[in-house]
Each structure stands twice: as structure tokens, then as C-alpha cells.
Scaffold this active site. Structure first.
Site, mmCIF file in Angstrom:
data_model
loop_
_atom_site.group_PDB
_atom_site.id
_atom_site.type_symbol
_atom_site.label_atom_id
_atom_site.label_comp_id
_atom_site.label_asym_id
_atom_site.label_seq_id
_atom_site.Cartn_x
_atom_site.Cartn_y
_atom_site.Cartn_z
ATOM 1 N N CYS A 2 -14.966 32.558 -61.244
ATOM 2 C CA CYS A 2 -14.603 33.637 -62.152
ATOM 3 C C CYS A 2 -14.634 34.951 -61.370
ATOM 4 O O CYS A 2 -15.654 35.296 -60.805
ATOM 5 C CB CYS A 2 -15.598 33.640 -63.308
ATOM 6 N N GLU A 109 -8.751 35.043 -66.573
ATOM 7 C CA GLU A 109 -8.324 33.985 -65.658
ATOM 8 C C GLU A 109 -6.809 34.042 -65.527
ATOM 9 O O GLU A 109 -6.108 34.408 -66.474
ATOM 10 C CB GLU A 109 -8.773 32.618 -66.167
#
Length: 235
Positions: A2, A109
Site C-alpha cells: 500500500c 490502489e
């Protein structure tokens, strides 16, 4: 993954959700585009007291182990693969004794297709805080004087795992999410078998994924200098 996430006014909520004992006076301001090397509020149990004190503290995103010669090593360690932790000297000791929780509103994302990369904002549908499993370390800057209070750096990394659907359709990796009910076990400094704990955390993450939702956002999030609530709005 992430590599970017959002923290918007969640610190005060966490005092109740995670039963924090001490909240630092210098917590970072809310941000809609947190990138590696940024200061972020993390939750940890300090074993220096009996019982341990649960603290909400500012930390640098990117793990800097105690043996590092330079803080720059942290820029490459903002994520750690959960399935490799016990085999990596960089993370092995932190997994045993220095586990943390990284609270967030949600994270970004990028989905890669033939047309390019599309950013998504992923967050709990009910607006509750999202909890990432993390590890932390303290690093002493050898270039600073012993009486310099800034010589100690608190840093952290966010753990990741293989993504499961529906998140797997966006990216093949995702953060290792924690359920609030699992927080005490994850932060416990006296756990004997961290391998079992890690396996249990991975299994428990599935139900967190079921409560997430996502939508496409502006490409403006790709520039770390952009930081406003508009970044999480659907486009």
C-alpha cells in the site's frame, strides 16, 4: 501496495475503538494523500510499563531498524509482505516484539489495464476506521547529541498479503487488515508464537474485506503535493 492512504479525523475515534491510554500531543494533521516518509499516527503497546501502556504516537512511514546506518533505508521498507516476515532480518525482531496498528480512513490502489492505470479509493462502507497491521522500530541517530530529544526516530511499515476478491480485481496485493476485536491480540507484547498470530490475522482479515467498498478517483492523487478532500470523491 500500500503506497498511499488517507487519515481524516480518525485519531479521536481510535481512543474509544482501541482503548488508547495515552494520546501524543503532536499527532500529525489529517491528510488525504499520505505517502512514504510522511508522519502518521500509529497505535502500539509500550512494554516499559506493567501493564503495557497503549499509545497513539506519530511515526515515520518506512521502517528504519535499530542497526541501520542511515534513515534512508526506510524509504524502501514502507510495506512488508506478511508471508516473508519471519525470513527477513529487516522485520523479524519487530514481528516478535514491536507490532503496531496503523489507523486510516481508507487507502488508494491503482488498477493496471491496457488503457493505463486507474486509481481507486478503498474504504469501509460504514465509515468506521480501517486498521492496518504494522510493525514499528526505534532508531537512534548517531549524528545527534545524546541530550537531543529528536535523536530517537519512531518508524513503521504496513504489512501486506495476497488480495482476495473483490479487491483482487484491482490489485494482486492488499494491506493486512485487522478487525477491532483482534487488536489486543496483535498488540500483545507477550505473545509466544508469532507465526500462529500472523496466520490468525490473515484469516481474520477476510471479514474486514467484506465490509469494504471502492470507487474510481481522480488521477490527481498521483501527485503527493495534492492533498484535499476532493481526492477521495468519485469521478
Amino acid at each position: 501496495m500500500c503506497g498511499r492512504f488517507v487519515v481524516a479525523n480518525v485519531a479521536s475515534e481510535l481512543v474509544g475503538v482501541l482503548r488508547v491510554d495515552v494520546e501524543s500531543d503532536d499527532l500529525p494533521a489529517p491528510s488525504y494523500n499520505i505517502a512514504p516518509t510522511s508522519q502518521v499516527a500509529i497505535v502500539l503497546d509500550s512494554a516499559k510499563t506493567d501493564p503495557p501502556t497503549r499509545r497513539l504516537e506519530p511515526a515515520r512511514w518506512g521502517l528504519v531498524p535499530s542497526w541501520a546506518k542511515d534513515v534512508k533505508v526506510g524509504a524502501r521498507a514502507f510495506n512488508a509482505r506478511s508471508e516473508e516476515l519471519e525470513d527477513k532480518p529487516m522485520f523479524r525482531q519487530a514481528l516478535i516484539k514491536r507490532r503496531a496498528i496503523v489507523p486510516a480512513t481508507g487507502y488508494y490502489e491503482w488498477q493496471t489495464t491496457d488503457e493505463g492505470k486507474t486509481p481507486y479509493f478503498i474504504h469501509p462502507a460504514d465509515g468506521s476506521p480501517l486498521l492496518f497491521a504494522g510493525l514499528y522500530e526505534w532508531w537512534k541517530d548517531p549524528a545527534k547529541a545524546e541530550d537531543d530529544p529528536s535523536r530517537w526516530l519512531l518508524s513503521f511499515t504496513i504489512l501486506t498479503r495476497a488480495a482476495i476478491d473483490p479487491l483482487g480485481s484491482i490489485h494482486d496485493r492488499m494491506p493486512l487488515f485487522l478487525d477491532a476485536d483482534f487488536a489486543d491480540a496483535w498488540l500483545d507484547t507477550e505473545v509466544d508464537n508469532v507465526g500462529d498470530l500472523l496466520d490468525a490475522a490473515v484469516d481474520a482479515a477476510d471479514q474486514v474485506v467484506a465490509g469494504l467498498t471502492d470507487h474510481v478517483v481522480s488521477n490527481a492523487v498521483g501527485n503527493v503535493r495534492n492533498d484535499s478532500p476532493d481526492l477521495i470523491e468519485p469521478v
